[in-house]
Design a protein around this motif. Sequence first.
Motif, PDB file in Angstrom:
ATOM      1  N   PHE A 117      -3.202  -3.698  -2.158  1.00  0.00           N
ATOM      2  CA  PHE A 117      -2.520  -4.943  -2.485  1.00  0.00           C
ATOM      3  C   PHE A 117      -3.575  -5.925  -2.957  1.00  0.00           C
ATOM      4  O   PHE A 117      -4.605  -6.100  -2.303  1.00  0.00           O
ATOM      5  N   SER A 118      -3.331  -6.591  -4.097  1.00  0.00           N
ATOM      6  CA  SER A 118      -4.324  -7.534  -4.600  1.00  0.00           C
ATOM      7  C   SER A 118      -3.649  -8.623  -5.418  1.00  0.00           C
ATOM      8  O   SER A 118      -2.511  -8.485  -5.855  1.00  0.00           O
ATOM      9  N   GLY A 119      -4.398  -9.708  -5.611  1.00  0.00           N
ATOM     10  CA  GLY A 119      -3.905 -10.808  -6.428  1.00  0.00           C
ATOM     11  C   GLY A 119      -4.601 -12.105  -6.081  1.00  0.00           C
ATOM     12  O   GLY A 119      -5.390 -12.184  -5.137  1.00  0.00           O
ATOM     13  N   GLU A 120      -4.309 -13.135  -6.890  1.00  0.00           N
ATOM     14  CA  GLU A 120      -4.831 -14.478  -6.650  1.00  0.00           C
ATOM     15  C   GLU A 120      -3.676 -15.404  -6.316  1.00  0.00           C
ATOM     16  O   GLU A 120      -2.651 -15.388  -7.000  1.00  0.00           O
ATOM     17  N   LEU A 121      -3.842 -16.192  -5.260  1.00  0.00           N
ATOM     18  CA  LEU A 121      -2.822 -17.135  -4.824  1.00  0.00           C
ATOM     19  C   LEU A 121      -3.433 -18.519  -4.722  1.00  0.00           C
ATOM     20  O   LEU A 121      -4.658 -18.672  -4.650  1.00  0.00           O
ATOM     21  N   THR A 122      -2.599 -19.543  -4.698  1.00  0.00           N
ATOM     22  CA  THR A 122      -3.094 -20.916  -4.611  1.00  0.00           C
ATOM     23  C   THR A 122      -3.347 -21.358  -3.176  1.00  0.00           C
ATOM     24  O   THR A 122      -3.901 -22.431  -2.959  1.00  0.00           O
ATOM     25  N   GLU A 123      -2.945 -20.529  -2.185  1.00  0.00           N
ATOM     26  CA  GLU A 123      -3.150 -20.876  -0.782  1.00  0.00           C
ATOM     27  C   GLU A 123      -3.933 -19.777  -0.079  1.00  0.00           C
ATOM     28  O   GLU A 123      -3.738 -18.602  -0.369  1.00  0.00           O
ATOM     29  N   ASP A 136      11.904   6.102   3.008  1.00  0.00           N
ATOM     30  CA  ASP A 136      11.516   4.696   3.078  1.00  0.00           C
ATOM     31  C   ASP A 136      10.320   4.403   2.183  1.00  0.00           C
ATOM     32  O   ASP A 136      10.273   3.380   1.501  1.00  0.00           O
ATOM     33  N   LEU A 137       9.334   5.301   2.175  1.00  0.00           N
ATOM     34  CA  LEU A 137       8.166   5.114   1.317  1.00  0.00           C
ATOM     35  C   LEU A 137       8.577   5.145  -0.145  1.00  0.00           C
ATOM     36  O   LEU A 137       8.157   4.292  -0.927  1.00  0.00           O
ATOM     37  N   ARG A 138       9.408   6.083  -0.536  1.00  0.00           N
ATOM     38  CA  ARG A 138       9.852   6.176  -1.927  1.00  0.00           C
ATOM     39  C   ARG A 138      10.611   4.913  -2.344  1.00  0.00           C
ATOM     40  O   ARG A 138      10.489   4.446  -3.464  1.00  0.00           O
ATOM     41  N   ARG A 139      11.412   4.363  -1.444  1.00  0.00           N
ATOM     42  CA  ARG A 139      12.138   3.130  -1.726  1.00  0.00           C
ATOM     43  C   ARG A 139      11.160   1.971  -1.936  1.00  0.00           C
ATOM     44  O   ARG A 139      11.297   1.170  -2.855  1.00  0.00           O
ATOM     45  N   LEU A 140      10.134   1.896  -1.073  1.00  0.00           N
ATOM     46  CA  LEU A 140       9.115   0.851  -1.190  1.00  0.00           C
ATOM     47  C   LEU A 140       8.377   0.962  -2.515  1.00  0.00           C
ATOM     48  O   LEU A 140       8.203  -0.026  -3.226  1.00  0.00           O
ATOM     49  N   LEU A 141       7.962   2.167  -2.880  1.00  0.00           N
ATOM     50  CA  LEU A 141       7.244   2.364  -4.136  1.00  0.00           C
ATOM     51  C   LEU A 141       8.142   2.117  -5.344  1.00  0.00           C
ATOM     52  O   LEU A 141       7.671   1.693  -6.396  1.00  0.00           O
ATOM     53  N   GLY A 142       9.440   2.337  -5.193  1.00  0.00           N
ATOM     54  CA  GLY A 142      10.386   2.110  -6.281  1.00  0.00           C
ATOM     55  C   GLY A 142      10.545   0.642  -6.641  1.00  0.00           C
ATOM     56  O   GLY A 142      10.834   0.313  -7.789  1.00  0.00           O
ATOM     57  N   ILE A 143      10.346  -0.241  -5.676  1.00  0.00           N
ATOM     58  CA  ILE A 143      10.471  -1.676  -5.973  1.00  0.00           C
ATOM     59  C   ILE A 143       9.127  -2.329  -6.255  1.00  0.00           C
ATOM     60  O   ILE A 143       9.053  -3.509  -6.563  1.00  0.00           O
ATOM     61  N   ALA A 144       8.037  -1.534  -6.186  1.00  0.00           N
ATOM     62  CA  ALA A 144       6.692  -2.088  -6.346  1.00  0.00           C
ATOM     63  C   ALA A 144       6.456  -2.712  -7.714  1.00  0.00           C
ATOM     64  O   ALA A 144       5.608  -3.579  -7.862  1.00  0.00           O
ATOM     65  N   GLU A 145       7.202  -2.298  -8.732  1.00  0.00           N
ATOM     66  CA  GLU A 145       6.996  -2.820 -10.083  1.00  0.00           C
ATOM     67  C   GLU A 145       7.438  -4.266 -10.239  1.00  0.00           C
ATOM     68  O   GLU A 145       6.884  -5.010 -11.026  1.00  0.00           O
ATOM     69  N   TRP A 146       8.451  -4.686  -9.492  1.00  0.00           N
ATOM     70  CA  TRP A 146       9.028  -6.008  -9.745  1.00  0.00           C
ATOM     71  C   TRP A 146       9.073  -6.921  -8.527  1.00  0.00           C
ATOM     72  O   TRP A 146       9.622  -8.019  -8.609  1.00  0.00           O
ATOM     73  N   VAL A 147       8.489  -6.518  -7.422  1.00  0.00           N
ATOM     74  CA  VAL A 147       8.476  -7.348  -6.215  1.00  0.00           C
ATOM     75  C   VAL A 147       7.037  -7.653  -5.824  1.00  0.00           C
ATOM     76  O   VAL A 147       6.183  -6.783  -5.888  1.00  0.00           O
ATOM     77  N   LYS A 148       6.750  -8.892  -5.449  1.00  0.00           N
ATOM     78  CA  LYS A 148       5.451  -9.267  -4.897  1.00  0.00           C
ATOM     79  C   LYS A 148       5.538  -9.138  -3.386  1.00  0.00           C
ATOM     80  O   LYS A 148       6.572  -9.426  -2.789  1.00  0.00           O
ATOM     81  N   PHE A 149       4.460  -8.711  -2.748  1.00  0.00           N
ATOM     82  CA  PHE A 149       4.474  -8.409  -1.330  1.00  0.00           C
ATOM     83  C   PHE A 149       3.801  -9.494  -0.494  1.00  0.00           C
ATOM     84  O   PHE A 149       2.791 -10.055  -0.886  1.00  0.00           O
ATOM     85  N   TYR A 163       5.287 -16.564  -3.612  1.00  0.00           N
ATOM     86  CA  TYR A 163       4.220 -15.809  -4.272  1.00  0.00           C
ATOM     87  C   TYR A 163       3.630 -14.777  -3.327  1.00  0.00           C
ATOM     88  O   TYR A 163       3.441 -15.039  -2.148  1.00  0.00           O
ATOM     89  N   GLY A 164       3.323 -13.613  -3.868  1.00  0.00           N
ATOM     90  CA  GLY A 164       2.740 -12.553  -3.058  1.00  0.00           C
ATOM     91  C   GLY A 164       1.739 -11.740  -3.848  1.00  0.00           C
ATOM     92  O   GLY A 164       1.277 -12.157  -4.906  1.00  0.00           O
ATOM     93  N   LEU A 165       1.420 -10.562  -3.329  1.00  0.00           N
ATOM     94  CA  LEU A 165       0.421  -9.692  -3.932  1.00  0.00           C
ATOM     95  C   LEU A 165       1.079  -8.509  -4.640  1.00  0.00           C
ATOM     96  O   LEU A 165       2.176  -8.105  -4.302  1.00  0.00           O
ATOM     97  N   GLU A 166       0.365  -7.960  -5.614  1.00  0.00           N
ATOM     98  CA  GLU A 166       0.837  -6.790  -6.340  1.00  0.00           C
ATOM     99  C   GLU A 166       0.329  -5.523  -5.657  1.00  0.00           C
ATOM    100  O   GLU A 166      -0.699  -5.536  -4.986  1.00  0.00           O
ATOM    101  N   LEU A 167       1.049  -4.429  -5.874  1.00  0.00           N
ATOM    102  CA  LEU A 167       0.713  -3.158  -5.242  1.00  0.00           C
ATOM    103  C   LEU A 167       0.322  -2.116  -6.279  1.00  0.00           C
ATOM    104  O   LEU A 167       1.004  -1.939  -7.281  1.00  0.00           O
ATOM    105  N   GLU A 168      -0.812  -1.442  -6.026  1.00  0.00           N
ATOM    106  CA  GLU A 168      -1.193  -0.235  -6.756  1.00  0.00           C
ATOM    107  C   GLU A 168      -1.295   0.857  -5.711  1.00  0.00           C
ATOM    108  O   GLU A 168      -1.715   0.605  -4.582  1.00  0.00           O
ATOM    109  N   TYR A 169      -0.884   2.081  -6.061  1.00  0.00           N
ATOM    110  CA  TYR A 169      -0.921   3.138  -5.061  1.00  0.00           C
ATOM    111  C   TYR A 169      -1.332   4.470  -5.667  1.00  0.00           C
ATOM    112  O   TYR A 169      -1.253   4.678  -6.872  1.00  0.00           O
ATOM    113  N   GLU A 170      -1.785   5.364  -4.778  1.00  0.00           N
ATOM    114  CA  GLU A 170      -2.152   6.723  -5.164  1.00  0.00           C
ATOM    115  C   GLU A 170      -1.666   7.662  -4.069  1.00  0.00           C
ATOM    116  O   GLU A 170      -2.122   7.587  -2.925  1.00  0.00           O
TER     117      GLU A 170
END
Length: 133
Positions: A121-127, A65-78, A97-104
Motif C-alpha cells: 500500500f502506498s501513496g501521498e496524503l495531506t495528513e 474474500d481475498l479475490r473480492r478485495l483484489l477485485g476492488i483494488a483498481e478503484w478503491v483507496k484503502f 483519501y487513502g492508499l493505493e494497492l499493488e500486489y503479487e
Amino acid sequence: MHVDLWPGTRSGVMLGIIKPKEFRDWTRLYLVEHSKDYTEKAVNTAHGRKYAFQVAGFYPGDSEDLRRLLGIAEWVKFILRIRDTHGLTRIIGNNLYGLELEYESMISAEMGGRRGTVMTFSGELTEPSSIEY
C-alpha cells in the motif's frame, strides 16, 4: 464508501473508533519480514507538506474474500490500521483519501509450496498518520 462513522482527529489522535458499515470489517494482513514494513515521511512540495506512506503486508493462502478485495483494488483507496508489537495503533488515510494497492500473488518453494499474496500500500496524503487509543 464502506465506513459508517469517521470520528476525526485532534492533534494526531483519533477522537473515537472507526465504524465500518454493516457486513463490512477490517481485513487482516501480516507484516512482511524482508521489507521495511512501514514507512512514513514528510515531503515538502510546491503545494505544501505531504506525507508519503509505504506499507507491505502478506495474506497467506487464497480465498474468496481475498479475490473480492483484489477485485476492488483498481478503484478503491484503502484506509490502513497498523498495530505494532507494543500495542500502538496507527490509522493511515481518512474517509476521503487513502492508499493505493499493488500486489503479487505467488506459490513459492521458500514458503513450502503454499500460496500467498504480498500487498504493498502506498501513496501521498495531506495528513500524517493518527494514533488510535
